[in-house]
Every structure is written in C-alpha cells, then in structure tokens.
Design a protein around this motif. Sequence first.
Motif, mmCIF file in Angstrom:
data_model
loop_
_atom_site.group_PDB
_atom_site.id
_atom_site.type_symbol
_atom_site.label_atom_id
_atom_site.label_comp_id
_atom_site.label_asym_id
_atom_site.label_seq_id
_atom_site.Cartn_x
_atom_site.Cartn_y
_atom_site.Cartn_z
ATOM 1 N N MET A 145 13.985 24.846 -3.803
ATOM 2 C CA MET A 145 14.940 25.850 -3.316
ATOM 3 C C MET A 145 14.611 26.224 -1.875
ATOM 4 N N THR B 285 19.698 31.520 -9.207
ATOM 5 C CA THR B 285 19.793 30.077 -9.454
ATOM 6 C C THR B 285 20.542 29.891 -10.764
ATOM 7 N N TRP C 289 24.798 32.388 -7.868
ATOM 8 C CA TRP C 289 23.969 31.261 -7.411
ATOM 9 C C TRP C 289 24.826 30.319 -6.578
ATOM 10 N N VAL D 27 15.331 33.316 -4.626
ATOM 11 C CA VAL D 27 15.400 32.005 -5.300
ATOM 12 C C VAL D 27 14.026 31.433 -5.641
#
Lengths: 712, 325
Positions: free
Chosen positions: A626, A321, A87, A121
């Motif tokens: 995101m 993430t 991430w 994401v």
Amino acid sequence: MADYKWPAMSTRKAIGQRVSRIDGVEKSSGRAKYTSDYKRPNMLFAAPVTCPHAHARITKIDASAAEKMPGFKGMHLLDKEGSTVSWAMWDIGYVAAETELQARDAARAVKVEYEVLPHVVHDHDLTKAGDRVKPSGEKIEGDVDEAFKQADAVSEGLYEIPTLTHCCLEPHGSVIQFNGEKAELNPSTQAVTAIQGDCARQLEIPAANVHVHQDHIGGGFGSKFQIDRWGLASAQLSKMNGGRPVKVYLERNVELTIAGVRPSAYAKIKLAGKKDGSITAWESASWASGGLTGGGSPPIPYVFTKIPNLRQTHQAVSLNTAPIRAWRAPNHPQASFLTCSAIEDLADKLGLDPLQVYLKNAGLTARPETYVRQLNKAAELAEWKKHYHKRGDSGSGHIKRGLGIGVCTWGGAGHASTARINIHADGSAEVEIGSQDLGTGTRTIIAQVAAETFGLPVSAIKVKIGDTNYPSSGTSGGSTTVGGVSSSTRKGAVDALGKLFEEVAESLGAPADQLEAVDGKIQVKGNPAKSMTWKAACQKLGVKTITVTGTNDPRQAPREGLNTGGVGGVQIADVSVDVETGIVRMNRLIAVQDIGLVVNPKLAESQVYGACIMSICGALMEERIMDAVTGRVLNPDMEFYKIAGIKDIGDIVCHLEIDPENDGRGIIGLGEPPAVGGIAAIANAVTNAIGKRVSSVPLTPDRVLNTLEGRA
Amino acid sequence: MQAFEYASPKTLKEAFALLGAQWGEADVLAGGTDLLSLMKDFVHTPKRVVSLREIKTLSGIAKAGSGLRIGALTTVDALMSNAAIRSTYPSLHQAAMGITSPQIRNTGTVGGDLCQRPRCWYFRQGYGLLAMKDGKSLVANGDNRFHAIFGSGNAHFVSPSSFGPALIALGAKIKLESATGAREIDAFTFFRAPKSDSERENDLRPNEILTEILLPTTSAKNATYEVRQKDALDWPLAAASVALTMSGNTVSKAVVVLGHVGPTPLVAESAGAWLAGKAISADTAAQAAAEAVKAAKPLSGNAYKVTLAKTAVKRALLRAAGMEV
C-alpha cells in the motif's frame, strides 16, 4: 437400510486409483470454456467506475459525457452523491456498452467529484494507526507471571505476516441475463447452488426464477462465493437493456485491489520453556487488519493449544482497504507462522534442536500421536539428522542452508450434498450434482465413486455438475466438497444399483440383496457363473430410467462413517540463502499430511503440490503493498505482486498417510490443511540458515539483508 | 486502452512520415511487450500506433566493419542465440538470459528493451515520470524498495533496460533516425535523467526511430550479473556489466556499469580506475565493488540495494575473469 459403507481397501477397483482427471485434456487443450471465455449473442459488457481515493465523499456524479460515448448502453450506480467511499478502486457504479473497450472508455468518461477524507492504509506500525486501533479483551489462563519466573529460558519475538490477495488467474466476473423476473447467471463461483439464492435475494425475485450454470472456474481460494456488486450491477444493466446478457470481468488491477484479500497478522510473542524443552507459558500481543472492519485474532497458540499458562491480547486495525474474503484455510497460515516461529525461537534460547521441542510438546496438541508420527516422518524425509545444524551454524560460504518446521490442523468434513443418479436402459450412467470443480478434480472423484459402486470403468460414468438444474450441493469452502459429493454419490449409487438389482433378480434367479456389481457385470454374490453384463441388465429397464437421489447430511454423516473431519500435518522446509543478495532458494518442501480415505492419490498429491507452491509464494514473495500518500495498492499487477514460477519452487516431497487406520475414518477434505504450515517452515528454515530471525514475511531480499545488516 | 489509429509502414521513410512532432501523438510499436501495457494502463494514449514489424531491414545481426550491427527489431531470442554475441559479447548474451520468459524473448526486441519505459509503480499509476504530488516526491515519501540508490534530482525511477549497461560497457553506439537524417550516439549518452515530467529518460525524439545498435569489435573480457529474486520472470533488483581490457593477467582498462539502481545505467568510473593495473581476484573484485557503490544515496526503503549492487559488480568481475563463484 442399504449398506453404504466404503468397500474394503483391498477390493477397490476405482476408488484409490491414480486416475488422471477426466477433464484434463479439455482443460489443457484450451477447449474447456470458463465463464470469462463466454461470448453470448447480443451480449453487452459492463465496466466499473472506480474511485481513485482511499477515503472520500462523493459530491457529484456526472455521466453526461459518458452517455454520448459510442456504444453506451446505460449506467447503474451502486452509490450516490453524498455516499462515502472507504477504499481506493471502490466500484461506485457500472457502465454498459456494446463492446468491452467501449464500456471501459465510457466508465472512464463518467466524471465523479469527491471530497477527499483522511485515510489509513498501513497496519504494521500501530503508533501511526491512531484511533483506527480497537483493542479487544485480555485472555488469561493459569499463572503466567509465575511460569515466566520459573522458566529456564524465555524467547521474545515480533512476527509479522502481511495482507495477501487471492490473485485468481480467472478474475471475478459473470455473465448475467435479467429481465426483471427471471435471471440466467453464468458466474465464476465456488458456490453454484448457494449463489442462486444470493442472486435471488439481491434481485428480489424467487430463487426458482434464477438459473445458474458454470462449466469451469479459474481459481477461487475462498474469494468467489457471492454474486458481488459487479454481478448485481450488471443484472440491473441487463434489465435496463431488455434482458440482453451482460458480461462483467474485473481487470487485474481492480481484481487485486477489491476482489479479496487475506488478513494480516502481527504478534509480539513471549514463550517460556524448561530445559527439557517443555513449553510452560505463552504471552502474546497481536493485531491484525481485514480492511475497514478490523481483523480478528488468528487462532494462537496454534495446534499447541494446551500451553498451561497463557496471556493474550488482540487489537483490530481498521484500514481504508478492501475487505477480506476467506483465503484457503482462513487465519491458519498466519497462526501457524506466528506460533511455530515462536517455538523455534524458544528452542534456540534453550539450546535445543527444534524438532525435539515440537516432539516434547506434542502432548499440548489435540492429536499427540499424529504429530509425533508426522514429525518423525517429515524429519526422515528431510534427512534432518544429516542436514540439521544449530541456528546460524551454516559454514563460511555465502550460501547458507537451513531447515525449519511448520504444523497444521484442519476439519474438512463433507458438506450437505445431494446427488441424482440416473441409470438408463442403454447402460449409460449419470451423476448430477449442483456442485463445482475448483480445479481440485471434483468431477473425477464423483466418477470414481460411482464407477466403484457400479463395478464399471471410470470412463463409463457421465458426471454433470455446475448447474442449478441438478440437486443442491454445498459451497466449496472449508475443504468440504470431496466428503460431501463422494458421500452423496455413494448413497445415491448404492440405492440406484439396488433398484437395478430388483429389475434383474428374477432373471438371475436370486433375490436382489444377493446380487453384486463387479467388472461390468451383475452377478450372484460370489458366483460369476450366474451373471449378466451391465448393459444386458440395464436393457431390462425397457422404457424406464432409474433415477435416485442420495444425500450427505452432515448431521448424519458421523454415524454413517462415509466422511469425517479433523487432520494434522507437518511440513519441513529446506532452503538455501545467499547472504550477499538476501535471495532465498527452495531446496525442498516436505509435506506429511494426515488424511482419511483417499479417493484418488494423484489428485490428492496435486492438491498438496498446489498448496505448497502457494506457501512458497506467501513465504518468499507475495504481499499487497500500500502507498501511504495515495492510499492505493502499488502492486495490483502480476509484475510486482510476485508469484513463484516453476523454477522457484524446488522439490516438493508429498507424503500422504494412506493406511488402513486413516482409511477407516472415511473421506476428509484436503484443500486447505497442506496450505497452512509451509510459510512457518520456510521462515524457520531461513532463520536456521542465517542465524537471525527475519520478523516479517515474505522473506524478500530487502528484509533478509536488512536483518543481516542490522537495519531491521 | 484508448482507441487509436494503427499504421504498418513497409519502409522507414513511410514510418517517419507517420510519427508526430510531440510525444503523445504517435507511439512506435516493436514487440509490444511494454507499449501494450502502457496503453492498457492509460499511461500512454497515442492517437496513432506505428508498427515497425513490416520494415524488414530493421531485423537481424550482421557484421559491420570489424564490429556488429544489431537491428533494433532483432528479438531478444535472436540475440541470445547468436554465436558471435555469445563468443565475443557474453555480457549481452548473459543480459538476454536474464529475461527469463521465453514468450518475451520471442517477441521483445533489442530496441524495445532500450526504449521501454520505467517500471516505477507511481509512473505506471499515472503520477508522471518524477511522480510528484503536491510538490512532494511520492517515491521519496512512499514505498521506494525498488527505486534508485543513485537518484538524480527528483528522478528516482530505475532504468529498466537489460542491455543498456552491457552496451555502455562495450562502447556501443545507438543509431537514431528521422526524416531529416540519422545520428549515432554513444549508448551512454542515449540514457538521460529527466529534470521534469515533460522530459523523457532517453535522448530519443518524438519524430525519431531507434534503428540499430553498433557494436565495436572488442577483445575485452565482458560479463553481466543480475540480481533477481525469482528465477522465473522478474525484474532485476540490481545488475552490473563489466568490460575488462587485459594486459596479461592484469587489467589495463575496466569499464563497470551499474543497472537498475539509477534513472540511467551508471558508469562507476572510480571502480574502473581502481581496477587498472590489478589482477582480478575475489579480493580485488570485492574492493572494486565497494568503490562502485561509494556514492550511493539510498532512499528510506532501499539501502539493501547498495549491497545488491556491490554483489552484482563483484560477481560480474569474477564472471568476466572466468572465476565465477
């Protein structure tokens, strides 16, 4: 065995009083020292080397330029060439330097090369998540198809609640001193006792060689239980520098990206009901993500768990993430939002007042009487009869008002805790516990319990927490602290007082078990004429100090009755929506909360206020955003990661169910339950106001207008 | 934040000598409410920071001819508390009220408001003003909920200025000074949509300082309306400032300026023209508002801002006419 039970409600002098928190002045004047305020002599700073990519393989790490930077004092890598980063903002290592600025500059000068790998994401659209979606099994109860066939009405909806961050005001960080054998740790933690063991394990030294001290913590919400990679790396940097203290604190963008999030939850829910409002079937297909490892299902159907016919599937989505951490009532706000949204949509399909539908189905909950009582109380406080209207039937103006309901349940029994009580010959009394005060008022609670037991004013009790030199106490998670520390303090204080009685029994001419401590005196029970002051009694100790420990053991607690768990709660939101801007304003949030014995109503109400504010933020503003292309968090700041200000909150009406029956259950934790139902209540209120269901929270102007204008 | 040299000149002349010929050499520090975050995020990495705080001539609001001169270093709070601003230029007063943080109002300056950089989250994460990556717009292909609905080329950020729209509506001039002299330009021409990452979003040159704002006298009814989600500190999602020159009950001239919907504040000329000769009512305000957003080209995620811009125009017109709902 001594009698530890709580004094009767009517006789209490300290417990049950609205005592202002004993560290309030210290905190509000800025004198309180949080670990982030620490400046130790000879202290170094550590800063992370972070990865800009959401998924990549490290091909080369070159620190040669960083090593030449002014003040550079070493680098500790947590990953190596060849490691995979999963991430963005992943901390691959930490650099130490003489000053914070030098450390951050040097960390930026570390050149890392990556082979960039594909990332995912977003979990909102499953069709775009490809092989990142992992289905779990199907759960079936009863005859779902038949129940839907027999239904008088069926509601179908999509409900979405995104990932939030913890956004602690004090970021994650610590100061650590480690010479290879012993560690001195100043964390920002919810787990003073437990982090000692975590630190010892990670550094491979005996726990006895780790000393932990923390005065205050500036927010945790479930995200501060461990020493973490930054603590571990700074320990190694300390060792590298002969045991100089090393301070590490995450900057806001790193904090909001990697230091804790709450998992998302999405569900398509179908509900079947009968004309009388009874819910007969539930069908849901849910999905969620908690980061790389996917995400479990929230506990749905929530509270109304006894729906007879049920079919459920769940899929976990793996994302690039940072991982979830426990977030104030893990998975409960999501579950409450999903369930209560579906219930009010069914009520609308049935043409019924949702309040009546909740009431009608109270039998599907584990506490029917509690929820019926709370629903009625909350409706009374919200003036439901006066303000309720059918969905969307909110007049012709551009401001539409609406009401909605959300429910909660929680445990909250006390954790394991040991308190050490010292009564000194000069009359001073101390309570020492290896616990922590998350800002909830733990110190004050401990003082009140000891004061009650000793018949002294709260100000006479010296409370010492936040240090592993004190007896071990549980982690502050799950709303377990108040029950734990109150019970251990009570037991220790009763036993310590018994010892003091033994010291003075002869002087008072009565056996120790015939004495009591009241209003600053030790006296023969019911005979104030035969008494001596607390101070005079303590003087009898001569050179001795009474030191006694008391322990709350969760296995014994149900028998002792000092604390217990299991509560319900109902919240009603009253909102106004400007349909020309999509802006939702809070008029009122009503919180009716089941609770056991309340040590301090003022602190308890503060907990409810804080929880409601958190719900308002989650319902209207907060979301981690995101970016699909860069794989980065777009709003790791407090500018676009929006949190309500005082003007955005409206009135919070808190009703705690303080009564002899609840009181008799003993102490129950309150940190989490009031943080559950607010999002559901607000989402339902907005739906009631504008006449349409906005699928996703937070209910930002774009979502509200997209729904109103048919773009959703 | 990258280390830098700090200069605190006492006169403009000294200040000019400390500025660079290229962007990146020196940055001007006024209230610091934006520059410090730009530096902490490494979006700006000036070698020198030139503070204007010691140049006392740059602060204050004074009469200048029939109008007003606002020193660039005048704080938002000082502007908001000024009686002449409140009575004659309520659109500026209302714009100041929209900055709902007392701390920022006490520290932030009027000049700083005009020169602050866009809040576009791609720009702030270091992808440049146009936020292009591998030849593609990150904004157009990414999350553009807060971006422009009146983009210009690849410039999809929105002008963050609170005062820009009102100053344009009021016909203000902005004074830019350098060692070689001063120039006064229309507030409207101060803002520009950059065509490349090497250009800026305004006409200020690296060797210049924005020193003052000149407000002409006006009898126009003027107002600002901002749509902000939060009552607490928050960026407007859309805003409008209007100035209405009245002839009796009808509008003889209307200037309608949109804020936070394009890389510069935008003059909605057709809306202004449409209003001429009409009386302000809920109906005409709504029609003018619809006219103002006709040319909007929303991105994938910000069609809602068209409605917000429309609402802002309608409410600003009604507010100017004293008919606020």
